[in-house]
Motif scaffolding. Sequence first.
Motif, PDB file in Angstrom:
ATOM      1  N   GLN A   1      -7.423   3.057  -8.241  1.00 46.34           N
ATOM      2  CA  GLN A   1      -8.416   3.876  -8.947  1.00 46.34           C
ATOM      3  C   GLN A   1      -8.766   3.291 -10.302  1.00 46.34           C
ATOM      4  O   GLN A   1      -9.891   3.458 -10.792  1.00 46.34           O
ATOM      5  CB  GLN A   1      -7.873   5.297  -9.128  1.00 46.34           C
ATOM      6  CG  GLN A   1      -7.649   6.072  -7.844  1.00 46.34           C
ATOM      7  CD  GLN A   1      -7.059   7.439  -8.120  1.00 46.34           C
ATOM      8  OE1 GLN A   1      -7.596   8.204  -8.938  1.00 46.34           O
ATOM      9  NE2 GLN A   1      -5.949   7.746  -7.473  1.00 46.34           N
ATOM     10  N   ASP A   2      -7.805   2.607 -10.907  1.00 46.31           N
ATOM     11  CA  ASP A   2      -8.007   2.023 -12.237  1.00 46.31           C
ATOM     12  C   ASP A   2      -8.472   0.573 -12.179  1.00 46.31           C
ATOM     13  O   ASP A   2      -8.498  -0.119 -13.202  1.00 46.31           O
ATOM     14  CB  ASP A   2      -6.702   2.107 -13.035  1.00 46.31           C
ATOM     15  CG  ASP A   2      -6.285   3.540 -13.319  1.00 46.31           C
ATOM     16  OD1 ASP A   2      -7.151   4.429 -13.290  1.00 46.31           O
ATOM     17  OD2 ASP A   2      -5.076   3.768 -13.561  1.00 46.31           O
TER      18      ASP A   2
ATOM     19  N   THR B   1       5.034   1.565 -10.869  1.00 50.18           N
ATOM     20  CA  THR B   1       3.700   1.264 -11.408  1.00 50.18           C
ATOM     21  C   THR B   1       3.713  -0.025 -12.209  1.00 50.18           C
ATOM     22  O   THR B   1       2.658  -0.610 -12.463  1.00 50.18           O
ATOM     23  CB  THR B   1       3.180   2.417 -12.294  1.00 50.18           C
ATOM     24  OG1 THR B   1       4.023   2.563 -13.453  1.00 50.18           O
ATOM     25  CG2 THR B   1       3.126   3.728 -11.526  1.00 50.18           C
TER      26      THR B   1
ATOM     27  N   GLN C   1      -6.931  -1.892 -10.765  1.00 42.72           N
ATOM     28  CA  GLN C   1      -5.804  -2.800 -10.893  1.00 42.72           C
ATOM     29  C   GLN C   1      -5.144  -3.007  -9.533  1.00 42.72           C
ATOM     30  O   GLN C   1      -5.552  -2.428  -8.527  1.00 42.72           O
ATOM     31  CB  GLN C   1      -4.796  -2.224 -11.902  1.00 42.72           C
ATOM     32  CG  GLN C   1      -5.388  -2.033 -13.287  1.00 42.72           C
ATOM     33  CD  GLN C   1      -4.450  -1.311 -14.235  1.00 42.72           C
ATOM     34  OE1 GLN C   1      -3.395  -0.835 -13.827  1.00 42.72           O
ATOM     35  NE2 GLN C   1      -4.827  -1.219 -15.493  1.00 42.72           N
TER      36      GLN C   1
ATOM     37  N   VAL D   1      -2.922   4.929  -7.409  1.00 41.14           N
ATOM     38  CA  VAL D   1      -3.444   5.120  -8.761  1.00 41.14           C
ATOM     39  C   VAL D   1      -3.945   3.799  -9.337  1.00 41.14           C
ATOM     40  O   VAL D   1      -4.982   3.761 -10.019  1.00 41.14           O
ATOM     41  CB  VAL D   1      -2.354   5.742  -9.655  1.00 41.14           C
ATOM     42  CG1 VAL D   1      -2.806   5.789 -11.113  1.00 41.14           C
ATOM     43  CG2 VAL D   1      -2.003   7.144  -9.161  1.00 41.14           C
ATOM     44  N   ALA D   2      -3.230   2.706  -9.056  1.00 36.97           N
ATOM     45  CA  ALA D   2      -3.669   1.402  -9.565  1.00 36.97           C
ATOM     46  C   ALA D   2      -5.057   1.049  -9.043  1.00 36.97           C
ATOM     47  O   ALA D   2      -5.908   0.549  -9.793  1.00 36.97           O
ATOM     48  CB  ALA D   2      -2.665   0.318  -9.165  1.00 36.97           C
TER      49      ALA D   2
END
Length: 324
Positions: free
Chosen positions: A246-247, A213, A249, A243-244
């Motif tokens: 989703q944020d 990450t 990023q 996940v990145a």
Amino acid sequence: MPFPQFNRSRLIIKPLSERKHDLTLDHLLPLNTSLPPFDHPAIAVLGERLVAARKAGAARILLMGAHVLRAGVSRHLIDLMERGLIDHIAMNGAGPIHDWELALIGATTESVARYVSTGEFGLWQETGRINDAINTGTAAGLGLGEAIGRAILDGDFPNASISVLANAVRLNVPVTVHVGIGHDIIHEHPNCDGSALGVASYRDFLILAQTITRLEGGVALNFGSAVMGPEVYLKALAMARNVAHQDGQCIRHFTTAVFDLIPIDGDVRSEAPKSDPRYYYRPWKTILVRTVADGGESFYVQGDHRVTVPHLRAAALRAEANAR
């Protein structure tokens, strides 16, 4: 009705004192040894990228096959961790075995040809104690690498100072171990608990995914791993990117490199066609091409790990000095 299983209680397991070893501590390179000639333009760039990634707090990952340890570069790997130039090492299941044996008896590596015909290959008492360390560590919530590293650090291991796993625990650097069931000699032993092995190695996979990450602006190096390194890196990167995204990023701008023994001709940043057998060489298509296709940069360095690892460390130290 379940199929019959092999009865491990019938195995004869001998002490390591009865084994002939192909590698001893004398093979380990000192840190201050003179470097053999080696010239590759990527080495200097990678040294600079490791220093820049450390400054940015980005991941500096080294994935490796076990024969990197057999190349005698343990002290160089430990020094890279001590300097913060590497902050995660990922090994296959054979790596900790060599590390354990060197730390315990100052020797490792048995001849398959010598011992497989007599049914002795891998069946050595002191090496089997790794399973006890895994079982204890798993019960305590540890990953596989930390469980073995703590056992070496806290146990009676005369050469613990050259153990990559023990020093990683000392430095609070994750060394993750990614096993294939049945791949390693400790899986032959009666004290091998497949459930503990799987739980601990899966924890290590999740630890690797967490490190990835932080790969934006970082470096991922693959030394001599044709399958494990590319495969766990690929899946962990997919998870981290999921996940990145989703944020809001991204994990796109980072450096990868493959260090291996085989020659690769042509443009390593374009994968070989499916008609070429080299298409199936995972380090090329996964690490050098596909995962850096949207903003990263990759390099391929052909050479003996006994040469390339010290040269990479030297390049990083030069970059470190120049950055002051």
